[in-house]
Scaffold this motif. Sequence first.
Motif, PDB file in Angstrom:
ATOM      1  N   LEU A  35       0.862  -1.179   0.000  1.00 33.56           N
ATOM      2  CA  LEU A  35       0.000   0.000   0.000  1.00 33.56           C
ATOM      3  C   LEU A  35       0.904   1.236   0.000  1.00 33.56           C
ATOM      4  CD1 LEU A  35      -2.817   1.299   0.301  1.00 33.56           C
ATOM      5  CD2 LEU A  35      -2.582   1.010   2.777  1.00 33.56           C
ATOM      6  N   ASN A  36       0.710   2.114  -0.968  1.00 38.40           N
ATOM      7  CA  ASN A  36       1.592   3.270  -1.139  1.00 38.40           C
ATOM      8  C   ASN A  36       0.775   4.556  -1.017  1.00 38.40           C
ATOM      9  OD1 ASN A  36       3.526   5.135  -1.799  1.00 38.40           O
ATOM     10  ND2 ASN A  36       4.032   4.273  -3.798  1.00 38.40           N
ATOM     11  N   ASN A  37       0.936   5.267   0.090  1.00 39.58           N
ATOM     12  CA  ASN A  37       0.203   6.509   0.327  1.00 39.58           C
ATOM     13  C   ASN A  37       1.075   7.694  -0.090  1.00 39.58           C
ATOM     14  OD1 ASN A  37      -1.534   8.504   1.191  1.00 39.58           O
ATOM     15  ND2 ASN A  37      -0.967   8.320   3.344  1.00 39.58           N
ATOM     16  N   TYR A  38       1.094   7.991  -1.387  1.00 36.81           N
ATOM     17  CA  TYR A  38       1.893   9.128  -1.863  1.00 36.81           C
ATOM     18  C   TYR A  38       1.136  10.444  -1.738  1.00 36.81           C
ATOM     19  CZ  TYR A  38      -0.690   7.452  -5.960  1.00 36.81           C
ATOM     20  OH  TYR A  38      -1.668   6.995  -6.804  1.00 36.81           O
ATOM     21  N   GLY A  45      -1.983   2.498  -4.892  1.00 36.55           N
ATOM     22  CA  GLY A  45      -1.501   3.839  -4.591  1.00 36.55           C
ATOM     23  C   GLY A  45      -2.656   4.753  -4.228  1.00 36.55           C
ATOM     24  N   VAL A  46      -2.443   5.602  -3.227  1.00 38.99           N
ATOM     25  CA  VAL A  46      -3.488   6.492  -2.730  1.00 38.99           C
ATOM     26  C   VAL A  46      -2.983   7.932  -2.808  1.00 38.99           C
ATOM     27  CG1 VAL A  46      -4.989   7.055  -0.788  1.00 38.99           C
ATOM     28  CG2 VAL A  46      -4.266   4.679  -1.168  1.00 38.99           C
ATOM     29  N   GLY A  47      -3.723   8.782  -3.489  1.00 37.42           N
ATOM     30  CA  GLY A  47      -3.364  10.186  -3.589  1.00 37.42           C
ATOM     31  C   GLY A  47      -3.919  10.990  -2.421  1.00 37.42           C
ATOM     32  N   LEU A 105      -7.392   6.783  -6.602  1.00 36.55           N
ATOM     33  CA  LEU A 105      -6.781   5.487  -6.298  1.00 36.55           C
ATOM     34  C   LEU A 105      -6.137   4.931  -7.557  1.00 36.55           C
ATOM     35  CD1 LEU A 105      -9.779   3.982  -4.283  1.00 36.55           C
ATOM     36  CD2 LEU A 105      -7.756   5.127  -3.342  1.00 36.55           C
ATOM     37  N   SER A 106      -4.854   4.558  -7.468  1.00 36.24           N
ATOM     38  CA  SER A 106      -4.130   3.965  -8.600  1.00 36.24           C
ATOM     39  C   SER A 106      -3.774   2.527  -8.244  1.00 36.24           C
ATOM     40  CB  SER A 106      -2.853   4.751  -8.902  1.00 36.24           C
ATOM     41  OG  SER A 106      -3.141   6.111  -9.162  1.00 36.24           O
ATOM     42  N   PHE A 107      -3.985   1.638  -9.191  1.00 32.26           N
ATOM     43  CA  PHE A 107      -3.724   0.220  -8.929  1.00 32.26           C
ATOM     44  C   PHE A 107      -2.857  -0.359 -10.040  1.00 32.26           C
ATOM     45  CE2 PHE A 107      -5.111  -4.341  -9.002  1.00 32.26           C
ATOM     46  CZ  PHE A 107      -4.546  -4.684  -7.782  1.00 32.26           C
ATOM     47  N   THR A 108      -1.657  -0.810  -9.679  1.00 36.63           N
ATOM     48  CA  THR A 108      -0.740  -1.441 -10.627  1.00 36.63           C
ATOM     49  C   THR A 108      -0.677  -2.929 -10.329  1.00 36.63           C
ATOM     50  OG1 THR A 108       0.592   0.567 -10.854  1.00 36.63           O
ATOM     51  CG2 THR A 108       1.626  -1.492 -11.505  1.00 36.63           C
ATOM     52  N   PHE A 109      -0.796  -3.752 -11.362  1.00 34.34           N
ATOM     53  CA  PHE A 109      -0.842  -5.198 -11.153  1.00 34.34           C
ATOM     54  C   PHE A 109      -0.012  -5.928 -12.194  1.00 34.34           C
ATOM     55  CE2 PHE A 109      -4.169  -4.103 -14.098  1.00 34.34           C
ATOM     56  CZ  PHE A 109      -4.237  -5.152 -14.995  1.00 34.34           C
ATOM     57  N   ASP A 110       0.403  -7.126 -11.835  1.00 32.13           N
ATOM     58  CA  ASP A 110       1.155  -8.010 -12.720  1.00 32.13           C
ATOM     59  C   ASP A 110       0.146  -8.710 -13.636  1.00 32.13           C
ATOM     60  OD1 ASP A 110       2.636 -10.006 -13.927  1.00 32.13           O
ATOM     61  OD2 ASP A 110       3.778 -10.502 -12.131  1.00 32.13           O
TER      62      ASP A 110
END
Length: 493
Positions: free
Chosen positions: A411-414, A435-437, A458-463
């Motif tokens: 979880l990335n709270n940028y 990712g959370v803005g 909300l940004s979501f990066t996946f394989d």
Amino acid sequence: MAQVLEFKLPDLGEGLTEAEIVRWLVEVGDVVAVDQPVVEVETAKAMVEVPCPYGGVVTARFGAEGTELPVGAPLLTVAVGEASEGRTGGGTGEGTDTADTADTADTADAGGSGAARGQGPDAEGSGNVLVGYGTSEAPARRRRVRQGETAPAAPPAPAASAARAVNGRLRTEEPADAHARTPGAADGPVPVISPLVRRLARQNGLDLREMTGSGPDGLILRADVEYALRAAAPSRTGATDGAPETRRVPADTTAPAVPTGTTAVTRVPLKGIRGAVADKLSRSRTEIPDATCWVDADATELMRARAAMNAAGGGPKISVLALLARICTAALARFPELNSSVDTGAREIVRYEGVHLGFAAQTDRGLVVPVVRDAHTRDAESLTAEFARLTEAARAGTLTPAELTGGTFTLNNYGVFGVDGSTPIINHPEAAMLGVGRIIPRPWVHEGELAVRQVVQLSFTFDHRVCDGGTAGGFLRYVADCVEQPAVLLRTL
């Protein structure tokens, strides 16, 4: 009879092969107790205080602050036994190599799997060093040479022993005719510790004796060797036909173009945490076919729910990050494909039962990702407390390797940096990252009317190997629904 025991840099675990000396905690001549921390080192994962398994007087330190040492390189020597009680480090503070004391005292090797006892020939060592490092077996004794006997040939000294420690700084000892040597002469001591640097120079035909290092006390670093190879490339390009090339520059060492008019450049070594982050991100981009999707969500109700929880009192204040973490674990229970990794060798997807939730934390030493173990079993209060503990440890540089590894989802709270969106790079070998803005007031259509609401992106990066867009979209939509209507979580609690 005193013994001089050599303590080597132990295996710090997690596949780490080297560490940088950050701060010495003892001086030559100091008396140390068993298991007393003697040096603080920084690995690619964390800073660690290394305890010494022996009790006695410090007679030498190997490596200046800022020096990188490989696992198994000497750290210091300690005189133990009766003679160590009245022994001092000398008026000049100069360390003593084990080779210098071997004629009057037995020596022992404390590195690798070799073990040594801490208080004389019959006492056991502490056994309390670090991962993969023990002190339970008897030390190997050096054979004394009686009068009239011929002394056996001494084995070659290790590279790290080619320099004496003087007040914690490396001093290279070279013969008086070092500069008069001709090519092909026997190698003498040079200010190099890393075997990787020696190998790189040897493979490219570079004479280290002709170089001046940029490290402490002239220590030759890998960056120095690579710079020398790049500097020699133009001269080889313009060589006349028939002139033999002395060495070949690897293709990946090409120097970047320097803008016209630049008079000076600063080179920052990619080492320690920064180097580890660079390697992991590069590997992620190379191996993982990632894709990113995003959505804006109305977080007004989530913020109201948090305010109500904190107003109730009776416990610590619940953080937004803890609520988002609780939403993530609920979403992963619905979409377990994303709590996984890919075994490229076996061509298998490895799915995990539990969620070990990593979260990105920016520190003065670089970006680290502490891991909350079994996050799926924790409530909001427990998650808040664990996030606070790990964040404080990250800022202090006291996170252990175990607290920085083993994550299954990040979880990335940028948003704390004041930005709205991002395309996160997956924390290899995991399969996804949310990712959370920032959460800020914005115009929003609410119940058919324009209103000012608390909105977050909300940004979501996946394989893409572990799932397709439908699964990723379903995960992100469920997270957004929980943000907009926290009551949705009650179905999974």
